[in-house]
Design a protein around this motif. Structure first.
Motif, PDB file in Angstrom:
ATOM      1  N   LEU A 114       0.820  -1.214   0.000  1.00 35.12           N
ATOM      2  CA  LEU A 114       0.000   0.000   0.000  1.00 35.12           C
ATOM      3  C   LEU A 114       0.849   1.256   0.000  1.00 35.12           C
ATOM      4  CD1 LEU A 114      -2.679  -0.845   2.692  1.00 35.12           C
ATOM      5  CD2 LEU A 114      -2.902  -0.957   0.240  1.00 35.12           C
ATOM      6  N   ASN A 115       2.096   1.125   0.435  1.00 35.18           N
ATOM      7  CA  ASN A 115       2.934   2.292   0.637  1.00 35.18           C
ATOM      8  C   ASN A 115       4.211   2.168  -0.162  1.00 35.18           C
ATOM      9  OD1 ASN A 115       1.913   4.282   2.359  1.00 35.18           O
ATOM     10  ND2 ASN A 115       2.021   2.854   4.067  1.00 35.18           N
ATOM     11  N   LEU A 158       8.323   4.568   3.927  1.00 33.72           N
ATOM     12  CA  LEU A 158       9.385   5.573   3.891  1.00 33.72           C
ATOM     13  C   LEU A 158       8.824   6.988   3.909  1.00 33.72           C
ATOM     14  CD1 LEU A 158      11.767   3.990   1.283  1.00 33.72           C
ATOM     15  CD2 LEU A 158      12.239   4.368   3.677  1.00 33.72           C
ATOM     16  N   ARG A 159       7.577   7.117   3.549  1.00 30.03           N
ATOM     17  CA  ARG A 159       6.923   8.424   3.645  1.00 30.03           C
ATOM     18  C   ARG A 159       5.583   8.209   4.315  1.00 30.03           C
ATOM     19  NH1 ARG A 159       8.523  12.721   0.420  1.00 30.03           N
ATOM     20  NH2 ARG A 159       7.029  13.892   1.634  1.00 30.03           N
ATOM     21  N   GLY A 160       5.052   9.234   4.910  1.00 31.79           N
ATOM     22  CA  GLY A 160       3.745   9.105   5.510  1.00 31.79           C
ATOM     23  C   GLY A 160       3.488  10.205   6.503  1.00 31.79           C
ATOM     24  N   PHE A 161       2.393  10.074   7.214  1.00 37.08           N
ATOM     25  CA  PHE A 161       2.003  11.107   8.165  1.00 37.08           C
ATOM     26  C   PHE A 161       1.825  10.477   9.538  1.00 37.08           C
ATOM     27  CE2 PHE A 161      -1.254   9.873   5.127  1.00 37.08           C
ATOM     28  CZ  PHE A 161      -2.127   9.179   5.942  1.00 37.08           C
ATOM     29  N   LYS A 218      -3.498  15.108  11.468  1.00 35.79           N
ATOM     30  CA  LYS A 218      -4.587  15.678  10.682  1.00 35.79           C
ATOM     31  C   LYS A 218      -5.500  16.561  11.528  1.00 35.79           C
ATOM     32  CE  LYS A 218      -7.578  11.591  10.951  1.00 35.79           C
ATOM     33  NZ  LYS A 218      -8.830  12.104  11.525  1.00 35.79           N
ATOM     34  N   VAL A 277      -5.980  18.929  15.238  1.00 33.41           N
ATOM     35  CA  VAL A 277      -5.235  19.614  16.288  1.00 33.41           C
ATOM     36  C   VAL A 277      -5.491  18.875  17.598  1.00 33.41           C
ATOM     37  CG1 VAL A 277      -5.198  21.865  15.206  1.00 33.41           C
ATOM     38  CG2 VAL A 277      -7.145  21.223  16.600  1.00 33.41           C
ATOM     39  N   ARG A 300     -10.203   7.886  15.185  1.00 32.72           N
ATOM     40  CA  ARG A 300     -10.370   8.453  13.851  1.00 32.72           C
ATOM     41  C   ARG A 300     -11.276   9.669  13.843  1.00 32.72           C
ATOM     42  NH1 ARG A 300     -11.928   3.232  10.432  1.00 32.72           N
ATOM     43  NH2 ARG A 300     -10.044   2.059  10.833  1.00 32.72           N
ATOM     44  N   ARG A 334     -10.983  14.709  18.070  1.00 35.67           N
ATOM     45  CA  ARG A 334      -9.671  15.334  18.224  1.00 35.67           C
ATOM     46  C   ARG A 334      -8.944  14.679  19.395  1.00 35.67           C
ATOM     47  NH1 ARG A 334     -11.227  21.683  17.951  1.00 35.67           N
ATOM     48  NH2 ARG A 334     -11.119  21.933  15.697  1.00 35.67           N
ATOM     49  N   LYS A 361      10.376   8.054   9.731  1.00 36.48           N
ATOM     50  CA  LYS A 361      11.809   7.835   9.892  1.00 36.48           C
ATOM     51  C   LYS A 361      12.266   7.955  11.335  1.00 36.48           C
ATOM     52  CE  LYS A 361      12.552   8.831   5.161  1.00 36.48           C
ATOM     53  NZ  LYS A 361      12.671   9.850   4.151  1.00 36.48           N
ATOM     54  N   PRO A 371      -3.487  13.902   4.958  1.00 39.09           N
ATOM     55  CA  PRO A 371      -4.850  14.353   5.268  1.00 39.09           C
ATOM     56  C   PRO A 371      -4.829  15.604   6.143  1.00 39.09           C
ATOM     57  CG  PRO A 371      -4.274  12.477   6.613  1.00 39.09           C
ATOM     58  CD  PRO A 371      -3.134  12.685   5.685  1.00 39.09           C
ATOM     59  N   ARG A 372      -5.709  16.509   5.848  1.00 38.84           N
ATOM     60  CA  ARG A 372      -5.794  17.720   6.666  1.00 38.84           C
ATOM     61  C   ARG A 372      -7.241  18.195   6.717  1.00 38.84           C
ATOM     62  NH1 ARG A 372      -2.589  22.215   3.016  1.00 38.84           N
ATOM     63  NH2 ARG A 372      -4.069  22.413   1.331  1.00 38.84           N
ATOM     64  N   PRO A 419     -11.988   9.974   8.167  1.00 39.44           N
ATOM     65  CA  PRO A 419     -13.210  10.770   8.139  1.00 39.44           C
ATOM     66  C   PRO A 419     -12.949  12.224   8.510  1.00 39.44           C
ATOM     67  CG  PRO A 419     -13.209   9.311  10.019  1.00 39.44           C
ATOM     68  CD  PRO A 419     -12.050   8.912   9.171  1.00 39.44           C
ATOM     69  N   THR A 450     -11.635  14.557   6.823  1.00 33.83           N
ATOM     70  CA  THR A 450     -10.418  15.206   6.336  1.00 33.83           C
ATOM     71  C   THR A 450     -10.421  15.266   4.814  1.00 33.83           C
ATOM     72  OG1 THR A 450      -9.256  13.125   6.245  1.00 33.83           O
ATOM     73  CG2 THR A 450      -9.059  14.371   8.263  1.00 33.83           C
ATOM     74  N   ASP A 497       4.116   9.382  -3.638  1.00 36.05           N
ATOM     75  CA  ASP A 497       5.290  10.019  -3.040  1.00 36.05           C
ATOM     76  C   ASP A 497       4.968  10.581  -1.663  1.00 36.05           C
ATOM     77  OD1 ASP A 497       7.963  11.129  -3.029  1.00 36.05           O
ATOM     78  OD2 ASP A 497       6.999  13.071  -3.312  1.00 36.05           O
ATOM     79  N   ALA A 498       3.713  10.978  -1.455  1.00 32.87           N
ATOM     80  CA  ALA A 498       3.319  11.529  -0.156  1.00 32.87           C
ATOM     81  C   ALA A 498       3.186  10.447   0.903  1.00 32.87           C
ATOM     82  CB  ALA A 498       2.005  12.283  -0.290  1.00 32.87           C
ATOM     83  N   GLY A 499       3.248   9.181   0.495  1.00 30.20           N
ATOM     84  CA  GLY A 499       3.119   8.099   1.467  1.00 30.20           C
ATOM     85  C   GLY A 499       1.692   7.828   1.867  1.00 30.20           C
ATOM     86  N   PRO A 551      -1.559   5.717   1.796  1.00 27.99           N
ATOM     87  CA  PRO A 551      -1.825   4.334   1.405  1.00 27.99           C
ATOM     88  C   PRO A 551      -2.699   4.256   0.156  1.00 27.99           C
ATOM     89  CG  PRO A 551      -2.199   4.625   3.739  1.00 27.99           C
ATOM     90  CD  PRO A 551      -1.975   5.983   3.172  1.00 27.99           C
ATOM     91  N   MET A 552      -2.228   3.491  -0.806  1.00 23.58           N
ATOM     92  CA  MET A 552      -2.944   3.375  -2.079  1.00 23.58           C
ATOM     93  C   MET A 552      -2.999   1.915  -2.478  1.00 23.58           C
ATOM     94  SD  MET A 552      -0.950   6.237  -4.205  1.00 23.58           S
ATOM     95  CE  MET A 552      -1.900   6.328  -5.705  1.00 23.58           C
ATOM     96  N   TYR A 586      14.931   6.706  -4.045  1.00 22.28           N
ATOM     97  CA  TYR A 586      15.592   6.064  -2.910  1.00 22.28           C
ATOM     98  C   TYR A 586      16.802   5.242  -3.340  1.00 22.28           C
ATOM     99  CZ  TYR A 586      11.471   7.621  -0.502  1.00 22.28           C
ATOM    100  OH  TYR A 586      10.508   8.420   0.027  1.00 22.28           O
TER     101      TYR A 586
END
Lengths: 260, 253
Positions: A57-58, A74-77, A105, A107, A154, A157, A182, B62-63, B122, B124, B153-155, B157-158, B241
């Motif tokens: 998925l990533n 390697l990337r994500g939030f 996502k 605050v 999910r 807040r 990382k 997500p924001r 949800p 976002t 590239d943003a990481g 999940p897809m 990478y």
């Protein structure tokens, strides 16, 4: 001035360093295995609709742990989880709560009752002036706090607290932020990397799960060196033998920059 | 008085030697170049040069959703902003988003949504900003391709990447990857996109006239072409990478 020795999360963050972690880069949609009988989809993977393939998925590194196939991203939030210690920035406050930026996502909400220990003694029933009033006087907008996540899901807040060991306001030091996935690499297996950074750069470091790192050294030269080192780790997080290379890097840089 | 230059198209879209006006074979793609991580402040970004098309894509999220009423309580939303630069086409394009840009933003949204797990986020929004710097036919295909790359590239999940290409008919013959002039002067064009996790069509538009048989042929041609573009997408994502890996190990992997 705080001089306490700060520790990091004692979690097992050895996923990057695992022997089973291949250096195979995978991208979303890539088929990891068609051997459904022997492997199960782990973190960062799913089965396809026909349940015949495991797909990633990533963008990340493929890892086989027992019979699970994982993808180390390697990337994500950052997604807050209860119990995480994170660095928050107060961005707003009202009489009943502080609003904190926690690099997620949503605050984070810090309520005044979670900023100080509740006294067990109830001083004089009815004498209300003795009771601690809920107010948001303790912190100002722009303060850097180390907080713990009390609850997170999910939908709502996340709620934060500053009551606990190492938690509370930081009035000195530098905060830098890196890619949250990382962070395990900055800590290293059983904290090996962070030990090297602390000892060689002579700095106090607090690494948090939301990708922010607080650091404080004796002088700015050491702090700069440490920041450069962390940036290097972030960039080369997916390579082998990083811990050895980092200690070499810091030794060399120290000589070059002429700091002890 | 506005200066009106009448659009003039060549009557023949094939050269004497049987190649197309830009020297390509019938089923040859224009040269494609991709890059990821080009925009530092975005969560993910990508750049694509596809023939004369030059497209940037930046992903955030997500924001929080602004305006707030767009937020869905049960799932996240994907918002795509396709914009063309004023200098991207021959006549100055007026900078306000027009009908065409809103339509393309919408179709790219619908095209990319199936690969994302929006139900996990949800309230976002994922936002994709696509800026076309230079346009020469097939920008919606280029934009879809580059948007998928930026999301990866943003990481985020897809399920898989998405690839898109246009097939069309010029002078009675089916050709792959129409250029701007072939698009305007040709008989028909059929942009389509594929989601690789189930190999389903995620975008299909049509302009002109074609027999049913021709459409079937087009889809087969498109799949071949998209497989080639998909390989470039994969390489681009990994190369970011792999180059660092090679640096640290002194060249050989």
């Amino acid at each position: 001035m705080e001089s306490e020795e700060l520790d990091e999360e004692p979690e097992d963050n050895d996923e990057f360093e695992d022997e089973e972690t291949t250096r195979d880069l995978v991208v979303p949609g890539e088929v990891l295995s068609e051997d459904i009988a022997n492997f199960l989809p782990g973190r960062g993977t799913i089965l396809n609709k026909e349940k015949s393939k495991i797909i990633a998925l990533n963008i990340g590194l493929k890892q086989i742990k027992k019979n699970y196939i994982n993808v180390i991203p390697l990337r994500g939030f950052y997604t807050p989880r209860p119990g995480d210690k994170i660095i928050a920035l107060v961005i707003d406050k009202s009489p009943v709560k502080y609003i904190c930026d926690i690099n997620a996502k949503d605050v984070g909400i810090l309520k005044p009752r979670n900023t100080s220990k509740r006294s067990k003694l109830r001083v004089g029933r009815g004498s209300s002036h003795q009771q601690e009033e809920a107010s948001t006087e303790k912190y100002e907008i722009g303060d850097i706090l180390i907080v713990k996540v009390l609850s997170a899901d999910r939908l709502n807040r996340p709620e934060l607290t500053t009551v606990g060991k190492y938690l509370g306001k930081r009035s000195n030091g530098i905060v830098i932020s890196i890619d949250p996935p990382k962070i395990p690499r900055v800590i290293g297996r059983n904290g090996s990397m962070i030990k090297i950074l602390k000892n060689l750069a002579n700095c106090n470091v607090f690494v948090t799960q939301n990708g922010r790192i607080w650091l404080k050294g004796d002088d700015i030269a050491h702090e700069r060196l440490l920041i450069d080192a962390i940036r290097k780790i972030e960039r080369e997080a997916h390579t082998v033998g990083l811990t050895d290379r980092m200690s070499l890097f810091i030794e060399n840089e120290k000589k070059e920059r002429g700091i002890a | 008085m506005p200066l009106i230059i009448k659009d003039e198209y060549p009557t023949k879209l094939f050269r004497e030697d049987g190649k197309r006006l830009d020297g390509r074979d019938k089923h040859e793609l224009r040269p494609i170049k991709m890059k990821v991580g080009v925009i530092h402040n975005a969560d993910g970004s990508a750049y694509l040069e596809w023939g004369n098309n030059k497209v940037y894509a930046a992903v955030y999220g997500p924001r929080e959703v602004h305006p707030h009423h767009l937020a869905k309580p049960d799932r996240g939303i994907l918002r795509v902003f396709y914009r063309m630069a004023t200098f991207s086409v021959f006549d100055r394009k007026r900078p306000a988003p027009g009908r065409r840009e809103k339509e393309i933003s919408m179709i790219i949204t619908d095209c990319l949504e199936p690969v994302l797990f929006l139900e996990l986020y949800p309230g976002t929004a994922f936002e994709v900003f696509i800026d076309v710097m230079d346009a020469d036919g097939g920008t919606r295909c280029a934009s879809t391709t580059v948007a998928a790359l930026a999301l990866a590239d943003a990481g985020i999940p897809m399920r898989s990447l998405v690839t898109s290409v246009a097939i069309g008919r010029i002078d009675g013959e089916l050709v792959t990857d129409l250029s701007g002039i072939e698009d305007k002067a040709g008989g028909a064009d059929l942009p389509c996109a594929i989601t690789w996790f189930n190999e389903e069509i995620s975008l299909l538009q049509f302009d002109g006239d074609m027999s049913l048989d021709e459409i079937n042929q087009c889809l087969l041609l498109a799949k071949d072409a998209m497989a080639k573009i998909y390989q470039i997408q994969l390489e681009t994502l990994k190369n970011k990478y792999i180059t660092i890996q090679q640096e640290t190990t002194g060249g050989g992997q």
